[in-house]
Design a protein around this motif. Structure first.
Motif, PDB file in Angstrom:
ATOM      1  N   VAL A   5       4.611  -9.424  11.736  1.00  0.00           N
ATOM      2  CA  VAL A   5       5.397  -8.230  11.474  1.00  0.00           C
ATOM      3  C   VAL A   5       6.864  -8.621  11.629  1.00  0.00           C
ATOM      4  O   VAL A   5       7.221  -9.397  12.509  1.00  0.00           O
ATOM      5  CB  VAL A   5       5.006  -7.067  12.417  1.00  0.00           C
ATOM      6  CG1 VAL A   5       5.247  -7.411  13.875  1.00  0.00           C
ATOM      7  CG2 VAL A   5       5.733  -5.804  12.053  1.00  0.00           C
ATOM      8  N   LEU A   7      10.647  -6.690  11.786  1.00  0.00           N
ATOM      9  CA  LEU A   7      11.260  -5.383  11.986  1.00  0.00           C
ATOM     10  C   LEU A   7      12.767  -5.483  11.801  1.00  0.00           C
ATOM     11  O   LEU A   7      13.389  -6.408  12.301  1.00  0.00           O
ATOM     12  CB  LEU A   7      10.952  -4.880  13.403  1.00  0.00           C
ATOM     13  CG  LEU A   7       9.476  -4.896  13.803  1.00  0.00           C
ATOM     14  CD1 LEU A   7       9.329  -4.679  15.299  1.00  0.00           C
ATOM     15  CD2 LEU A   7       8.707  -3.855  13.033  1.00  0.00           C
ATOM     16  N   SER A  41      11.092   2.234   6.405  1.00  0.00           N
ATOM     17  CA  SER A  41      11.419   1.922   7.789  1.00  0.00           C
ATOM     18  C   SER A  41      12.074   0.569   8.013  1.00  0.00           C
ATOM     19  O   SER A  41      12.677   0.352   9.050  1.00  0.00           O
ATOM     20  CB  SER A  41      10.146   1.976   8.619  1.00  0.00           C
ATOM     21  OG  SER A  41       9.271   0.935   8.203  1.00  0.00           O
ATOM     22  N   ASN A  43      10.083  -1.941   8.265  1.00  0.00           N
ATOM     23  CA  ASN A  43       8.975  -2.660   8.882  1.00  0.00           C
ATOM     24  C   ASN A  43       8.214  -3.381   7.779  1.00  0.00           C
ATOM     25  O   ASN A  43       7.865  -2.780   6.761  1.00  0.00           O
ATOM     26  CB  ASN A  43       8.052  -1.705   9.626  1.00  0.00           C
ATOM     27  CG  ASN A  43       8.742  -1.027  10.792  1.00  0.00           C
ATOM     28  OD1 ASN A  43       9.677  -1.565  11.370  1.00  0.00           O
ATOM     29  ND2 ASN A  43       8.289   0.154  11.135  1.00  0.00           N
TER      30      ASN A  43
END
Length: 173
Positions: A5, A7, A41, A43
């Protein structure tokens, strides 16, 4: 299945706009597979390029450079592999919230500095002085923020995101 992930913090909520299609394209240009974003977002989940998994910090640097090359936007990334991300979420000191929108984790790319610890304490004091029920806790490189009355009305969240020298706690997402 994506294994990492990435961010980005503070995009698409203020002056910095990053279209998710461009974010996905930047990750794909880095050679990553199974690239997907979550709403607007910032993300991103992905599987690192074959043979190029590398350290999360190296992946973050490559993604940052690719996005800057595409859009001329220099935005820091925080990258975690699936296991590290899950461990950070599991380390939440506030327990499982009844409403997930009321608990937030700010993942950082490094340890908190003394100046940032002071910013956190000032934010905590400001929230208490305002009668807020908000709480903050630091575990490793993750800052956990509990906002029982909602994030949008949170004195603590506002003080944390606006309290740092550059307008927010640096190096977090």
């Amino acid at each position: 299945m994506p294994t990492h992930v990435a961010l980005l913090r503070g995009i698409n909520v203020g002056g910095v706009k990053v279209p998710m299609a461009e974010l996905r394209a930047a990750a794909t240009e880095c050679g990553h597979d199974e690239v997907a974003t979550y709403i607007q977002s910032g993300n991103l989940v992905f599987t690192p390029a074959p043979g190029g998994a590398g350290a999360p910090a190296a992946l973050a640097t490559a993604l940052r450079s690719a996005l800057d090359a595409r859009l001329g936007i220099d935005v820091p990334f925080v990258v975690r592999d699936r296991d590290a991300f899950a461990a950070e979420l599991d380390a939440n000191p506030f327990g499982e919230p009844q409403d997930g929108r009321l608990l937030h984790a700010m993942l950082r790319d490094g340890p908190v500095t003394e100046a940032e610890l002071e910013t956190i304490e000032r934010a905590r004091e400001k929230a208490r002085a305002a009668g807020s029920r908000d709480e903050v806790a630091l575990a490793g490189t993750t800052l956990y923020v509990s906002t029982p009355d909602g994030y949008g009305r949170s004195v603590l969240a506002q003080a944390l995101t606006l309290g740092g020298r550059d307008g927010r706690l640096s190096r977090s997402s």
